[in-house]
Design an enzyme around this catalytic site. Structure first.
Site, PDB file in Angstrom:
ATOM      1  N   HIS A  94       0.846  -1.199   0.000  1.00 39.28           N
ATOM      2  CA  HIS A  94       0.000   0.000   0.000  1.00 39.28           C
ATOM      3  C   HIS A  94       0.874   1.239   0.000  1.00 39.28           C
ATOM      4  CE1 HIS A  94      -3.315   2.720   0.852  1.00 39.28           C
ATOM      5  NE2 HIS A  94      -2.522   3.318   1.718  1.00 39.28           N
ATOM      6  N   ASP A 173     -15.442   2.103   7.616  1.00 42.74           N
ATOM      7  CA  ASP A 173     -14.448   3.054   7.135  1.00 42.74           C
ATOM      8  C   ASP A 173     -15.071   4.034   6.150  1.00 42.74           C
ATOM      9  OD1 ASP A 173     -11.723   4.103   6.547  1.00 42.74           O
ATOM     10  OD2 ASP A 173     -12.182   3.262   4.578  1.00 42.74           O
ATOM     11  N   ARG A 180     -15.465  12.296   8.572  1.00 46.21           N
ATOM     12  CA  ARG A 180     -14.204  12.981   8.852  1.00 46.21           C
ATOM     13  C   ARG A 180     -13.946  14.085   7.829  1.00 46.21           C
ATOM     14  NH1 ARG A 180     -10.179   8.472   8.305  1.00 46.21           N
ATOM     15  NH2 ARG A 180      -8.636  10.131   8.563  1.00 46.21           N
ATOM     16  N   SER A 195      -8.034   3.669   9.092  1.00 48.31           N
ATOM     17  CA  SER A 195      -8.699   3.661   7.796  1.00 48.31           C
ATOM     18  C   SER A 195      -7.944   2.789   6.796  1.00 48.31           C
ATOM     19  CB  SER A 195      -8.824   5.090   7.266  1.00 48.31           C
ATOM     20  OG  SER A 195      -9.396   5.119   5.981  1.00 48.31           O
ATOM     21  N   LYS A 199      -8.975  -1.590   5.705  1.00 46.32           N
ATOM     22  CA  LYS A 199      -9.242  -2.039   4.334  1.00 46.32           C
ATOM     23  C   LYS A 199      -8.235  -3.096   3.897  1.00 46.32           C
ATOM     24  CE  LYS A 199      -9.274   2.132   2.427  1.00 46.32           C
ATOM     25  NZ  LYS A 199      -9.436   3.186   3.444  1.00 46.32           N
TER      26      LYS A 199
END
Length: 453
Positions: A94, A173, A180, A195, A199
Site C-alpha cells: 500500500h 471506514d 471525517r 482507515s 481495508k
C-alpha cells in the site's frame, strides 16, 4: 468470508459516556470502541455523536491499543476475505499516495509471478495524487468492480487481482471517512492508520509492505510525520498478527517520467519489459524484495531484489500482467501495442527559461497540473480523461539549456493546458549548480516496530 458481528440493541454502554471518556484523555476499552463503530455503522449512533468522538480522538490522540482496536472493529464491520484455501502466502503493498506512483501495477504481477498471492484492493485519485484504479481503467475494458467471488476467481487463476473497495469491505471506514471529510478530522495519524489498515487487513493477507511517501508531493511533507504514521501502521499490523514493513520513500519530485493514467500504464509496460526510468525500477525492486521477504520466499532483501529482476528478464512478470488484464476484461493487445491506449489530441512543450541545473521540482504542483488537465478529479463527480498528463524530460540534478523542453503536456483542452503550463513552469527551479545532496529514493525502512538497516 467471515460475517460482520451482529448488532446488539441493548447495551450498558452509552455513546455520550464514551465521548466524555475520550474527551478527558482516558483510554477506551476494546468493548467501548467496538460499540461505537458498530453503533455508527448500523445507524444507532447519529452523526453528531460520532463527530464529537472523532474530534475528541483528534485532540487527545489514541493509544496503540486503541488504534489496534479501532482498526479491528472497522475491518470486522463487514466481510473479511477468507483466502485460506489458497496455499501461497498472501502479501500486499500500500502506498500513501504520490505523483507518478504506478508501482502497484508493476508489483502485483512481479510478486504473483514469484509465487505470492496478491489480493490488491486499491483506490482512486485523491487530491493531487493519482489513483491505481484510474490508471487501470485507462486500459480499454478493464473492470475494477469485480464481486468478491469474481475477485477470488481471478486470484485463483493468476495469483493477483486489482479491484476497488466493494460495498462489503470495511463499511465502517467508508461511513467514518465521509464524516471525517466534513468535520475537520481527516489529518489524525491514528484515524488514517485505522482507515488504511482496516481495508488492507480485510483482504485476508499474511503480510503488508507500506510505501509511506514524504516530500513536496506527499500528503505528509515532513519526514518525521511520515515516520510516525509508518511506525503506527507497522505496530498496528503486528498487533493483529501480520508481518509488516514500511519504507519511507521520497516524493519531492514525481516518480518516473510520466504523470497521467494512460501515460503511466505505458511506463509500467516499459518496466515490465526491462526498461523504464531508473528511479521507478529501483523502488519497485526494493518494494518487491520486501514482499518476497515477508512472504518467506527470500531470506534477504538482496535475494528478493534478484528474484524480482529475474522475473522481469524472463518475461514472467509481463505475462502475469497480461493474464490479469485479460481475466479482468481488459484489452490485452495494449501490452504489445501501447498505441492502443487513449491518446490526447494535442501536446505542448514547457521549456526552460535559462540554462543551468534543475535544483527542485514542486511535486504537488505537477500533480495538480495533471488534475487540471482532466487526469484527476477536482470534484467528486468529475470524470477522468485517461489520455491527458505530463511527460517529464528533466528531473532534479539534470542539466538544462535555455529553450530546452522540461516537460511535455498532453491535453485535449487548450484552456486547461494554459492553466497547467503555468503551474509546471512555476514548479521547476533552475539554478547554476545541481543540489549538493540529492535526496535518497528510500529514506529509511521500519519493520518489527523498529528501523531496519
Amino acid at each position: 468470508m467471515n460475517p460482520p458481528p451482529e448488532s446488539t440493541s441493548a447495551s450498558p454502554i452509552r455513546a455520550v459516556d464514551v465521548i466524555r471518556k475520550k474527551r478527558d484523555g482516558a483510554e477506551l476499552s476494546r468493548t467501548e470502541i467496538e460499540y461505537l463503530v458498530r453503533g455508527y455503522t448500523t445507524g444507532e449512533i447519529p452523526d453528531y455523536q460520532a463527530a464529537a468522538w472523532l474530534m475528541a480522538a483528534v485532540l487527545r490522540g489514541l493509544t496503540r491499543a486503541e488504534t489496534a482496536a479501532l482498526t479491528d472493529a472497522m475491518l470486522r464491520s463487514g466481510e473479511v476475505l477468507d483466502l485460506s484455501a489458497f496455499p501461497a502466502k498472501k502479501v500486499d503493498k500500500h502506498s500513501t499516495g504520490g505523483v507518478g506512483d504506478k508501482t502497484s501495477l508493476i508489483l502485483a504481477p512481479v510478486a504473483a509471478a514469484g509465487g505470492l498471492l496478491v489480493p490488491m484492493i486499491s483506490g482512486r485519485g485523491l487530491g493531487h495524487t493519482g489513483g491505481t484504479l484510474d490508471k487501470l481503467e485507462s486500459i480499454p475494458g478493464f473492470n475494477v468492480n469485480l464481486s468478491v467471488l469474481q475477485f477470488c476467481r481471478v486470484l485463483e487463476s493468476c495469483g493477483c487481482a486489482m479491484i476497488g473497495q466493494t460495498a462489503e469491505i470495511a463499511p465502517a471506514d467508508r461511513k467514518l471517512y465521509a464524516l471525517r471529510d466534513v468535520t475537520g478530522t481527516v489529518e489524525s495519524p491514528y484515524l488514517i492508520c485505522a482507515s488504511i489498515m482496516s481495508k488492507k487487513l480485510a483482504e485476508g493477507i499474511d503480510g503488508l509492505v507500506l510505501d509511506v511517501k514524504t516530500g513536496s508531493g506527499a500528503f505528509m511533507k515532513k519526514e518525521e510525520d511520515a515516520a510516525f504514521l509508518a511506525e503506527l501502521m507497522v505496530q498496528t499490523g503486528e498487533r493483529m498478527g501480520k508481518k509488516m514493513a514500511a519504507l519511507i520513500t521520497d516524493m519531492d519530485q514525481p516518480l518516473g517520467l510520466r504523470v497521467g493514467n494512460a501515460l503511466e500504464v505505458e511506463e509500467v509496460l516499459q518496466v515490465l519489459r526491462g526498461g523504464g526510468p531508473e528511479d521507478l525500477r529501483e523502488l519497485c525492486w526494493e518494494l518487491a524484495a520486501w514482499m518476497f521477504h515477508l512472504g518467506g520466499l527470500a531470506a534477504t532483501i538482496t535475494q528478493g531484489r534478484h528474484t524480482a529482476e529475474q522475473l522481469i528478464v524472463s518475461g514472467q512478470a509481463l505475462e502475469k500482467f497480461r493474464q490479469m488484464v485479460t481475466l479482468q476484461g481488459g484489452d490485452a493487445s495494449v501490452i504489445d501495442n501501447p498505441g492502443r491506449l487513449p491518446k490526447p489530441r494535442h501536446t505542448l512543450d514547457v521549456v526552460s527559461p535559462k540554462s543551468g541545473y534543475v535544483k527542485a521540482i514542486q511535486c504537488e504542483s505537477v500533480g495538480t497540473a495533471c488534475v487540471i488537465l482532466g487526469g484527476g478529479r477536482e470534484k467528486k463527480e468529475d470524470s477522468v480523461d485517461p489520455a491527458v498528463g505530463l511527460v517529464l524530460h528533466k528531473k532534479v540534478s539534470d542539466r538544462v539549456t535555455t529553450g530546452e523542453p522540461l516537460c511535455t503536456i498532453h491535453y485535449n483542452s487548450q484552456a486547461l493546458a494554459d492553466r497547467a503550463k503555468k503551474l509546471v513552469e512555476e514548479s521547476y527551479e533552475i539554478a547554476n549548480a545541481p543540489p549538493a545532496h540529492p535526496r535518497p529514493l528510500v529514506h529509511r525502512v521500519i519493520t518489527t516496530s523498529v528501523e531496519a538497516n
